[in-house]
Design an enzyme around this catalytic site. Structure first.
Site, PDB file in Angstrom:
ATOM      1  N   ASN A 110     -10.048   0.093   0.148  1.00 42.32           N
ATOM      2  CA  ASN A 110      -8.582   0.121   0.119  1.00 42.32           C
ATOM      3  C   ASN A 110      -8.104  -0.448  -1.212  1.00 42.32           C
ATOM      4  O   ASN A 110      -8.232  -1.644  -1.457  1.00 42.32           O
ATOM      5  CB  ASN A 110      -8.052  -0.705   1.294  1.00 42.32           C
ATOM      6  CG  ASN A 110      -6.542  -0.627   1.424  1.00 42.32           C
ATOM      7  OD1 ASN A 110      -5.852  -0.195   0.499  1.00 42.32           O
ATOM      8  ND2 ASN A 110      -6.023  -1.053   2.568  1.00 42.32           N
ATOM      9  N   CYS A 120       0.812  -1.228   0.000  1.00 44.97           N
ATOM     10  CA  CYS A 120       0.000   0.000   0.000  1.00 44.97           C
ATOM     11  C   CYS A 120       0.841   1.271   0.000  1.00 44.97           C
ATOM     12  O   CYS A 120       0.319   2.359  -0.224  1.00 44.97           O
ATOM     13  CB  CYS A 120      -0.949   0.008   1.192  1.00 44.97           C
ATOM     14  SG  CYS A 120      -2.016  -1.424   1.266  1.00 44.97           S
ATOM     15  N   HIS A 171      -2.987   7.432   2.722  1.00 45.97           N
ATOM     16  CA  HIS A 171      -3.438   6.129   2.218  1.00 45.97           C
ATOM     17  C   HIS A 171      -4.894   5.922   2.636  1.00 45.97           C
ATOM     18  O   HIS A 171      -5.256   6.146   3.790  1.00 45.97           O
ATOM     19  CB  HIS A 171      -2.546   5.031   2.807  1.00 45.97           C
ATOM     20  CG  HIS A 171      -3.014   3.642   2.491  1.00 45.97           C
ATOM     21  ND1 HIS A 171      -3.458   3.278   1.248  1.00 45.97           N
ATOM     22  CD2 HIS A 171      -3.108   2.526   3.265  1.00 45.97           C
ATOM     23  CE1 HIS A 171      -3.800   1.997   1.263  1.00 45.97           C
ATOM     24  NE2 HIS A 171      -3.610   1.520   2.470  1.00 45.97           N
TER      25      HIS A 171
HETATM   26  N1  ACO Z   1     -18.817  -7.931   9.215  1.00 46.95           N
HETATM   27  C1  ACO Z   1     -19.377  -8.179  10.408  1.00 46.95           C
HETATM   28  N2  ACO Z   1     -18.664  -8.617  11.473  1.00 46.95           N
HETATM   29  C2  ACO Z   1     -17.333  -8.800  11.288  1.00 46.95           C
HETATM   30  C3  ACO Z   1     -16.709  -8.582  10.068  1.00 46.95           C
HETATM   31  C4  ACO Z   1     -17.502  -8.130   8.997  1.00 46.95           C
HETATM   32  N3  ACO Z   1     -16.993  -7.859   7.776  1.00 46.95           N
HETATM   33  N4  ACO Z   1     -15.405  -8.851  10.188  1.00 46.95           N
HETATM   34  C5  ACO Z   1     -15.199  -9.242  11.466  1.00 46.95           C
HETATM   35  N5  ACO Z   1     -16.372  -9.219  12.126  1.00 46.95           N
HETATM   36  C6  ACO Z   1     -16.632  -9.562  13.527  1.00 46.95           C
HETATM   37  C7  ACO Z   1     -15.609 -10.514  14.089  1.00 46.95           C
HETATM   38  O1  ACO Z   1     -15.938 -11.837  13.768  1.00 46.95           O
HETATM   39  C8  ACO Z   1     -15.724 -10.230  15.563  1.00 46.95           C
HETATM   40  O2  ACO Z   1     -16.862 -10.888  16.071  1.00 46.95           O
HETATM   41  P1  ACO Z   1     -16.844 -11.544  17.536  1.00 46.95           P
HETATM   42  O3  ACO Z   1     -16.626 -10.381  18.478  1.00 46.95           O
HETATM   43  O4  ACO Z   1     -18.195 -12.154  17.631  1.00 46.95           O
HETATM   44  O5  ACO Z   1     -15.707 -12.514  17.522  1.00 46.95           O
HETATM   45  C9  ACO Z   1     -16.012  -8.739  15.621  1.00 46.95           C
HETATM   46  O6  ACO Z   1     -16.501  -8.377  14.314  1.00 46.95           O
HETATM   47  C10 ACO Z   1     -14.803  -7.916  15.941  1.00 46.95           C
HETATM   48  O7  ACO Z   1     -13.727  -8.351  15.116  1.00 46.95           O
HETATM   49  P2  ACO Z   1     -12.340  -7.632  15.132  1.00 46.95           P
HETATM   50  O8  ACO Z   1     -11.438  -8.259  14.118  1.00 46.95           O
HETATM   51  O9  ACO Z   1     -11.860  -7.521  16.547  1.00 46.95           O
HETATM   52  O10 ACO Z   1     -12.795  -6.218  14.619  1.00 46.95           O
HETATM   53  P3  ACO Z   1     -12.073  -4.837  14.755  1.00 46.95           P
HETATM   54  O11 ACO Z   1     -12.867  -3.943  15.585  1.00 46.95           O
HETATM   55  O12 ACO Z   1     -10.623  -4.970  15.035  1.00 46.95           O
HETATM   56  O13 ACO Z   1     -12.223  -4.304  13.260  1.00 46.95           O
HETATM   57  C11 ACO Z   1     -10.900  -4.072  11.263  1.00 46.95           C
HETATM   58  C12 ACO Z   1     -11.616  -5.039  12.205  1.00 46.95           C
HETATM   59  C13 ACO Z   1     -11.919  -3.169  10.599  1.00 46.95           C
HETATM   60  C14 ACO Z   1     -10.187  -4.879  10.212  1.00 46.95           C
HETATM   61  C15 ACO Z   1      -9.927  -3.237  12.113  1.00 46.95           C
HETATM   62  O14 ACO Z   1      -9.066  -4.060  12.864  1.00 46.95           O
HETATM   63  C16 ACO Z   1      -9.115  -2.344  11.266  1.00 46.95           C
HETATM   64  O15 ACO Z   1      -9.611  -1.364  10.767  1.00 46.95           O
HETATM   65  N6  ACO Z   1      -7.823  -2.653  11.107  1.00 46.95           N
HETATM   66  C17 ACO Z   1      -6.993  -1.935  10.195  1.00 46.95           C
HETATM   67  C18 ACO Z   1      -6.820  -2.790   9.067  1.00 46.95           C
HETATM   68  C19 ACO Z   1      -6.782  -2.095   7.772  1.00 46.95           C
HETATM   69  O16 ACO Z   1      -7.288  -1.027   7.520  1.00 46.95           O
HETATM   70  N7  ACO Z   1      -6.157  -2.778   6.886  1.00 46.95           N
HETATM   71  C20 ACO Z   1      -6.071  -2.328   5.593  1.00 46.95           C
HETATM   72  C21 ACO Z   1      -4.901  -2.909   5.015  1.00 46.95           C
HETATM   73  S1  ACO Z   1      -3.552  -2.340   5.829  1.00 46.95           S
HETATM   74  C22 ACO Z   1      -3.016  -1.127   5.019  1.00 46.95           C
HETATM   75  O17 ACO Z   1      -3.559  -0.728   4.031  1.00 46.95           O
HETATM   76  C23 ACO Z   1      -1.852  -0.606   5.561  1.00 46.95           C
END
Ligand code: ACO
Length: 321
Positions: A278, A115, A248
């Site tokens: 993304n 990215c 980004h």
């Molecule tokens: N829809 C509904 N529920 C979901 C989804 C979805 N798409 N994905 C995960 N869940 C659920 C999980 O199963 C979990 O359920 P549970 O509590 O019953 O086990 C719950 O949501 C929480 O899951 P987490 O993984 O803890 O969710 P989090 O709050 O961390 O959010 C996310 C996840 C959005 C990916 C977050 O961690 C984030 O924004 N991380 C940054 C990652 C990013 O932006 N990456 C992009 C690539 S990196 C880059 O470009 C540099």
């Protein structure tokens, strides 16, 4: 000293937007509410089957060249940042060079910094131009991330989309790109990766994107704040002189946290992540082009672009537009 300046931008998102509700309709166990609250993403675009990164890159490149008002043979350097190249080789950049009809024998190569690839590509092009070896670079970010998504992993497949963005960077007597900073720390390569390859005619390992979302979130917020401050200090300009931050486009919460760390109000931050998700290396040049064409970023303004990606890689550039 030879400076370099951006003289044209272009971008391309393939097909129609695919909304969060469309993903639900396709059988992914998610909801518009969850995706919007966690990421700010409302839609993304996917390339039709068989459409490659170089094809998206070509459309964005032609738009940037048209905006720059130059001829294709004026371009003596083509850099394509991508993690989803058409082939193992030849490079996507040579395919773009051929597709544009560039016949001047200039250099063309790909950059792999996920990215952060576009920021790496721009910094490399700036150094080539400063050295006097090249005069006009086409720097592109192009991705078909839909090809490396595991549709059974709802934690990742809702986050990404396909697209391309491009700029033409040209030698100039006055500064455009005033400072760049590039970094990497390979110790963090496992928190965001596609740990597979092709060998002996077969996929070895895992060909899908894997991510520890929370670890990525924390890392991204820290390094994006740090590297923006670093280029502002390197350029020796006051922070208050920054007209726009073009970060980004991965996640609105990461963007908001970075802006808070920099003390920048959100009306100085370009955000397009809601429209395309993304798009990895394409995200910064797509956001830049959208802001230029919308009349937000104008000639004479000062911008900071920044990226962070798998590896981990991160970087920024301060540019007088
Ligand atoms: N829809 C509904 N529920 C979901 C989804 C979805 N798409 N994905 C995960 N869940 C659920 C999980 O199963 C979990 O359920 P549970 O509590 O019953 O086990 C719950 O949501 C929480 O899951 P987490 O993984 O803890 O969710 P989090 O709050 O961390 O959010 C996310 C996840 C959005 C990916 C977050 O961690 C984030 O924004 N991380 C940054 C990652 C990013 O932006 N990456 C992009 C690539 S990196 C880059 O470009 C540099």
């Amino acid at each position: 000293m030879i400076h370099s300046t951006i003289v044209g931008t272009g971008s391309y998102l393939p097909g129609e937007p695919v909304t969060n509700d469309d993903l639900v309709a396709r059988g992914i166990e998610t909801s518009d509410e969850w995706i919007v609250a966690r990421t700010g993403i409302r839609a993304r675009h996917f390339a039709a089957p068989g459409v490659t990164a170089s094809e998206l890159a070509l459309v964005a490149a032609r738009r940037a060249i048209e905006a720059a008002g130059c001829a294709v043979d004026d371009i003596d350097l083509v850099i394509v940042a991508t993690s989803t190249p058409d082939y193992i080789f030849p490079s996507t950049a040579t395919l773009v060079q051929a597709g544009l009809g560039i016949r001047n024998g200039g250099a063309a190569f790909d950059v792999q910094a996920v990215c952060c690839g576009f920021v790496y590509g721009l910094a490399i092009a700036e150094k080539f131009i400063a050295s006097g070896s090249h005069r006009r670079a086409l720097v592109i970010g192009a991705e078909v991330f839909s090809r490396i998504l595991d549709w059974a992993d709802r934690g990742t497949c809702v986050l990404f989309g396909d697209g391309a963005g491009a700029v033409v960077l040209e030698a100039s007597s006055t500064p455009g790109v005033r400072a760049t900073a590039l970094h990497a720390d390979g110790r963090h390569n496992a928190i965001l990766c596609v740990p597979g390859n092709v060998a002996a005619g077969k996929v070895t390992g895992d060909p899908f994107l894997r991510m520890d979302g929370q670890a990525v979130f924390k890392f991204a917020v820290k390094v994006l704040g740090d590297v923006a401050q670093e280029v502002i200090a390197l350029a020796g300009v006051p922070q208050a002189s920054i007209d726009w931050l073009v970060p980004h486009q991965a996640n609105i919460r990461i963007i908001q946290s970075t802006a808070r760390r920099l003390g920048l109000p959100m009306d100085k931050v370009v955000t397009t992540v809601d429209r395309h998700g993304n798009t990895s290396a394409a995200s910064v040049p797509i956001a830049l082009d959208c802001a230029v064409r919308a009349g937000q970023i104008r000639a004479g303004q000062r911008i900071v672009i920044e990226g962070v990606g798998g590896g981990f890689t991160w970087g920024a550039a301060l540019i007088d537009f």
